[in-house]
Design a protein around this motif. Structure first.
Motif, PDB file in Angstrom:
ATOM      1  N   GLU A 282       0.986  -1.253   0.062  1.00  0.00           N
ATOM      2  CA  GLU A 282       0.156   0.118  -0.085  1.00  0.00           C
ATOM      3  C   GLU A 282       0.787   1.296  -0.083  1.00  0.00           C
ATOM      4  O   GLU A 282       0.516   2.135  -0.744  1.00  0.00           O
ATOM      5  N   LEU A 283       1.915   1.387   0.765  1.00  0.00           N
ATOM      6  CA  LEU A 283       2.795   2.526   0.744  1.00  0.00           C
ATOM      7  C   LEU A 283       3.610   2.525  -0.474  1.00  0.00           C
ATOM      8  O   LEU A 283       3.629   3.656  -0.960  1.00  0.00           O
ATOM      9  N   LYS A 284       4.161   1.608  -1.113  1.00  0.00           N
ATOM     10  CA  LYS A 284       4.670   1.804  -2.558  1.00  0.00           C
ATOM     11  C   LYS A 284       3.578   2.153  -3.603  1.00  0.00           C
ATOM     12  O   LYS A 284       4.084   3.017  -4.392  1.00  0.00           O
ATOM     13  N   ASN A 285       2.362   1.721  -3.623  1.00  0.00           N
ATOM     14  CA  ASN A 285       1.295   2.264  -4.315  1.00  0.00           C
ATOM     15  C   ASN A 285       1.028   3.648  -4.153  1.00  0.00           C
ATOM     16  O   ASN A 285       0.804   4.527  -5.276  1.00  0.00           O
ATOM     17  N   ARG A 286       1.240   4.117  -2.842  1.00  0.00           N
ATOM     18  CA  ARG A 286       0.799   5.570  -2.817  1.00  0.00           C
ATOM     19  C   ARG A 286       1.619   6.340  -3.097  1.00  0.00           C
ATOM     20  O   ARG A 286       1.883   7.633  -3.634  1.00  0.00           O
ATOM     21  N   LEU A 287       2.968   5.886  -2.775  1.00  0.00           N
ATOM     22  CA  LEU A 287       4.293   6.788  -3.184  1.00  0.00           C
ATOM     23  C   LEU A 287       4.473   6.910  -4.828  1.00  0.00           C
ATOM     24  O   LEU A 287       4.851   7.685  -5.454  1.00  0.00           O
ATOM     25  N   THR A 288       4.004   5.810  -5.397  1.00  0.00           N
ATOM     26  CA  THR A 288       4.248   5.814  -6.969  1.00  0.00           C
ATOM     27  C   THR A 288       3.161   6.856  -7.512  1.00  0.00           C
ATOM     28  O   THR A 288       3.446   7.552  -8.421  1.00  0.00           O
ATOM     29  N   VAL A 289       1.912   7.044  -6.869  1.00  0.00           N
ATOM     30  CA  VAL A 289       1.101   8.009  -7.257  1.00  0.00           C
ATOM     31  C   VAL A 289       1.418   9.369  -6.993  1.00  0.00           C
ATOM     32  O   VAL A 289       1.421  10.147  -7.849  1.00  0.00           O
ATOM     33  N   ALA A 290       2.038   9.522  -5.761  1.00  0.00           N
ATOM     34  CA  ALA A 290       2.735  10.879  -5.470  1.00  0.00           C
ATOM     35  C   ALA A 290       3.792  11.083  -6.368  1.00  0.00           C
ATOM     36  O   ALA A 290       4.043  12.186  -6.766  1.00  0.00           O
ATOM     37  N   VAL A 291       4.770  10.149  -6.500  1.00  0.00           N
ATOM     38  CA  VAL A 291       5.773  10.519  -7.268  1.00  0.00           C
ATOM     39  C   VAL A 291       5.637  10.880  -8.797  1.00  0.00           C
ATOM     40  O   VAL A 291       5.914  11.575  -9.576  1.00  0.00           O
ATOM     41  N   GLY A 292       4.422   9.985  -9.415  1.00  0.00           N
ATOM     42  CA  GLY A 292       4.025  10.221 -10.581  1.00  0.00           C
ATOM     43  C   GLY A 292       3.329  11.412 -10.842  1.00  0.00           C
ATOM     44  O   GLY A 292       3.371  12.270 -11.840  1.00  0.00           O
ATOM     45  N   ALA A 293       2.554  12.038  -9.907  1.00  0.00           N
ATOM     46  CA  ALA A 293       1.974  13.321  -9.948  1.00  0.00           C
ATOM     47  C   ALA A 293       2.736  14.314 -10.167  1.00  0.00           C
ATOM     48  O   ALA A 293       3.004  15.421 -10.675  1.00  0.00           O
ATOM     49  N   LEU A 294       4.307  14.050  -9.366  1.00  0.00           N
ATOM     50  CA  LEU A 294       5.095  15.164  -9.204  1.00  0.00           C
ATOM     51  C   LEU A 294       5.839  15.262 -10.424  1.00  0.00           C
ATOM     52  O   LEU A 294       6.086  16.289 -11.006  1.00  0.00           O
ATOM     53  N   LEU A 295       6.203  14.047 -10.939  1.00  0.00           N
ATOM     54  CA  LEU A 295       6.729  13.910 -12.464  1.00  0.00           C
ATOM     55  C   LEU A 295       5.917  14.683 -13.591  1.00  0.00           C
ATOM     56  O   LEU A 295       6.347  15.514 -14.235  1.00  0.00           O
ATOM     57  N   ILE A 296       4.555  14.430 -13.428  1.00  0.00           N
ATOM     58  CA  ILE A 296       4.065  15.047 -14.528  1.00  0.00           C
ATOM     59  C   ILE A 296       3.709  16.465 -14.280  1.00  0.00           C
ATOM     60  O   ILE A 296       3.809  17.232 -15.390  1.00  0.00           O
ATOM     61  N   ALA A 297       3.698  16.995 -13.057  1.00  0.00           N
ATOM     62  CA  ALA A 297       3.759  18.404 -12.863  1.00  0.00           C
ATOM     63  C   ALA A 297       4.895  19.108 -13.316  1.00  0.00           C
ATOM     64  O   ALA A 297       4.992  20.018 -13.939  1.00  0.00           O
ATOM     65  N   PHE A 298       5.975  18.235 -12.761  1.00  0.00           N
ATOM     66  CA  PHE A 298       7.445  18.640 -13.371  1.00  0.00           C
ATOM     67  C   PHE A 298       7.371  18.889 -15.060  1.00  0.00           C
ATOM     68  O   PHE A 298       7.927  20.060 -15.355  1.00  0.00           O
ATOM     69  N   ILE A 299       6.979  18.053 -15.592  1.00  0.00           N
ATOM     70  CA  ILE A 299       7.044  18.059 -17.097  1.00  0.00           C
ATOM     71  C   ILE A 299       6.124  19.310 -17.489  1.00  0.00           C
ATOM     72  O   ILE A 299       6.685  20.107 -18.349  1.00  0.00           O
ATOM     73  N   GLY A 300       5.169  19.320 -17.089  1.00  0.00           N
ATOM     74  CA  GLY A 300       4.231  20.611 -17.518  1.00  0.00           C
ATOM     75  C   GLY A 300       4.944  21.834 -17.071  1.00  0.00           C
ATOM     76  O   GLY A 300       4.818  22.919 -17.800  1.00  0.00           O
ATOM     77  N   CYS A 301       5.643  21.920 -15.890  1.00  0.00           N
ATOM     78  CA  CYS A 301       6.116  23.242 -15.521  1.00  0.00           C
ATOM     79  C   CYS A 301       7.352  23.533 -16.185  1.00  0.00           C
ATOM     80  O   CYS A 301       7.686  24.766 -16.522  1.00  0.00           O
ATOM     81  N   TYR A 302       8.042  22.438 -16.531  1.00  0.00           N
ATOM     82  CA  TYR A 302       9.223  22.679 -17.495  1.00  0.00           C
ATOM     83  C   TYR A 302       8.974  23.092 -18.758  1.00  0.00           C
ATOM     84  O   TYR A 302       9.648  24.120 -19.429  1.00  0.00           O
ATOM     85  N   TYR A 303       7.667  22.775 -19.183  1.00  0.00           N
ATOM     86  CA  TYR A 303       7.393  23.359 -20.626  1.00  0.00           C
ATOM     87  C   TYR A 303       6.817  24.798 -20.295  1.00  0.00           C
ATOM     88  O   TYR A 303       7.188  25.615 -21.353  1.00  0.00           O
ATOM     89  N   PHE A 304       6.258  25.102 -19.273  1.00  0.00           N
ATOM     90  CA  PHE A 304       5.790  26.643 -18.822  1.00  0.00           C
ATOM     91  C   PHE A 304       7.021  27.275 -18.052  1.00  0.00           C
ATOM     92  O   PHE A 304       6.572  28.167 -17.549  1.00  0.00           O
ATOM     93  N   SER A 305       8.234  26.951 -18.107  1.00  0.00           N
ATOM     94  CA  SER A 305       9.024  27.580 -17.265  1.00  0.00           C
ATOM     95  C   SER A 305       9.497  28.934 -17.527  1.00  0.00           C
ATOM     96  O   SER A 305       9.698  29.609 -16.738  1.00  0.00           O
ATOM     97  N   SER A 306       9.246  29.278 -18.880  1.00  0.00           N
ATOM     98  CA  SER A 306       9.456  30.782 -19.231  1.00  0.00           C
ATOM     99  C   SER A 306       8.331  31.464 -18.625  1.00  0.00           C
ATOM    100  O   SER A 306       8.573  32.633 -18.194  1.00  0.00           O
ATOM    101  N   ASN A 307       7.131  30.957 -18.563  1.00  0.00           N
ATOM    102  CA  ASN A 307       5.874  31.700 -18.121  1.00  0.00           C
ATOM    103  C   ASN A 307       6.096  31.784 -16.436  1.00  0.00           C
ATOM    104  O   ASN A 307       6.030  32.808 -15.727  1.00  0.00           O
ATOM    105  N   ILE A 308       6.736  30.708 -16.023  1.00  0.00           N
ATOM    106  CA  ILE A 308       7.155  30.941 -14.425  1.00  0.00           C
ATOM    107  C   ILE A 308       7.837  31.765 -14.110  1.00  0.00           C
ATOM    108  O   ILE A 308       7.821  32.796 -13.167  1.00  0.00           O
ATOM    109  N   TYR A 309       9.040  31.704 -14.787  1.00  0.00           N
ATOM    110  CA  TYR A 309      10.101  32.638 -14.652  1.00  0.00           C
ATOM    111  C   TYR A 309       9.589  34.082 -14.892  1.00  0.00           C
ATOM    112  O   TYR A 309      10.017  35.111 -13.808  1.00  0.00           O
ATOM    113  N   ALA A 310       8.972  34.537 -15.742  1.00  0.00           N
ATOM    114  CA  ALA A 310       8.531  35.970 -16.090  1.00  0.00           C
ATOM    115  C   ALA A 310       7.398  36.061 -14.631  1.00  0.00           C
ATOM    116  O   ALA A 310       7.577  37.298 -14.253  1.00  0.00           O
TER     117      ALA A 310
END
Length: 273
Positions: A19-47
């Motif tokens: 159960e802990l492994k599954n919860r960590l997988t979902v959390a890390v997956g959400a962080l990875l997806i958010a990171f990819i999206g934020c990297y794509y819009f990094s210029s907007n975040i920087y601005a």
């Protein structure tokens, strides 16, 4: 007196680990997806993060810029900003997974007591972040820019050329410091619920809280009075709010105990008759 029901199914250790492994997988997956999206819009975040300084520099006129002095600096700064924004965006998912892992092992009254904190925590973090971004940073940057000189009488001018890594690291540090500091009422009320803090004890230690608050503000902010006072005053205000909140919890707890004592007394009196 009835014992509160615990809403957990007894599971062996291996199932808890799965159960802990599954919860960590979902959390890390959400962080990875958010990171990819934020990297794509990094210029907007920087601005967005640079906007408080950019507005002041635009008002001062001239061709202003930010610099980096190492080949890899701009790239790693972009990664840092993307990860910072991704963590803020993914935090609700991470907190939810953490809650779902712990919730089955909690009593119903414990879950009812902790659930509001999961909602209030990101709200308070956003309030602290908004305070530093829209109020503290413009005043602090204006103070620092006041030390620029035009270089009269043949002397060399002193002009800001901020390093992008140092500036964004400072901004993220301030946002994090203010956001975490605004969690103070939640921390103290939780300590009160488990019996580690009382309203009387918090009020008696107020003078120590003032000293610790200003020391913390001096450590977490740039060496200027505006930022330090801008962080210290909200923390002290939240400390007073925490005392009132803890006092309300103590009153509610006392009322519950009083009602239970009255019920026990009435039951005992009925049995005697």
């Amino acid at each position: 007196m009835s014992t509160p029901d615990i809403s957990s199914n007894t599971m062996p250790l291996m199932e808890h680990l799965i159960e802990l492994k599954n919860r960590l997988t979902v959390a890390v997956g959400a962080l990875l997806i958010a990171f990819i999206g934020c990297y794509y819009f990094s210029s907007n975040i920087y601005a967005f993060l640079v906007e408080p300084l950019a507005q002041l520099l635009a008002e001062m006129g001239g061709n202003r810029r930010m610099i980096y002095t190492a080949l890899h600096e701009a790239f790693f700064t972009q990664l840092k900003v993307s990860f910072f924004a991704a963590f803020l965006i993914a935090f609700p998912v991470i907190a939810t997974q953490f809650w779902r892992f712990l919730a089955p092992g909690l009593y119903k009254n414990e879950k009812a007591a902790l659930a509001p904190y999961l909602v209030l925590s990101p709200i308070l973090f956003l309030m602290g972040s908004a305070l530093v971004y829209y109020f503290i940073m413009p005043m602090a940057w204006k103070f620092f820019l006041s030390f620029e000189t035009m270089g009269l009488d043949g002397s060399l001018p002193i002009q800001l050329e901020a390093k992008v890594n140092e500036y964004l690291s400072l901004v993220m540090k301030l946002i994090f410091a203010f956001g975490i500091s605004f969690q103070l009422p939640l921390v103290l009320t939780l300590l009160a619920r488990v019996g580690f803090a009382t309203s009387r004890g918090l009020a008696a230690k107020r003078k120590y809280a003032v000293v610790i608050t200003f020391a913390f503000a001096a450590f977490m902010t740039p060496p200027d009075l505006i930022s330090q006072v801008g962080l210290a005053i909200p923390i002290l205000f939240l400390y007073e709010v925490s005392i009132l909140s803890v006092r309300a919890i103590e009153k509610k707890r006392a009322d519950i105990v009083e009602d239970e004592d009255e019920d026990d007394f009435e039951e005992t009196d009925f049995n005697m008759t």
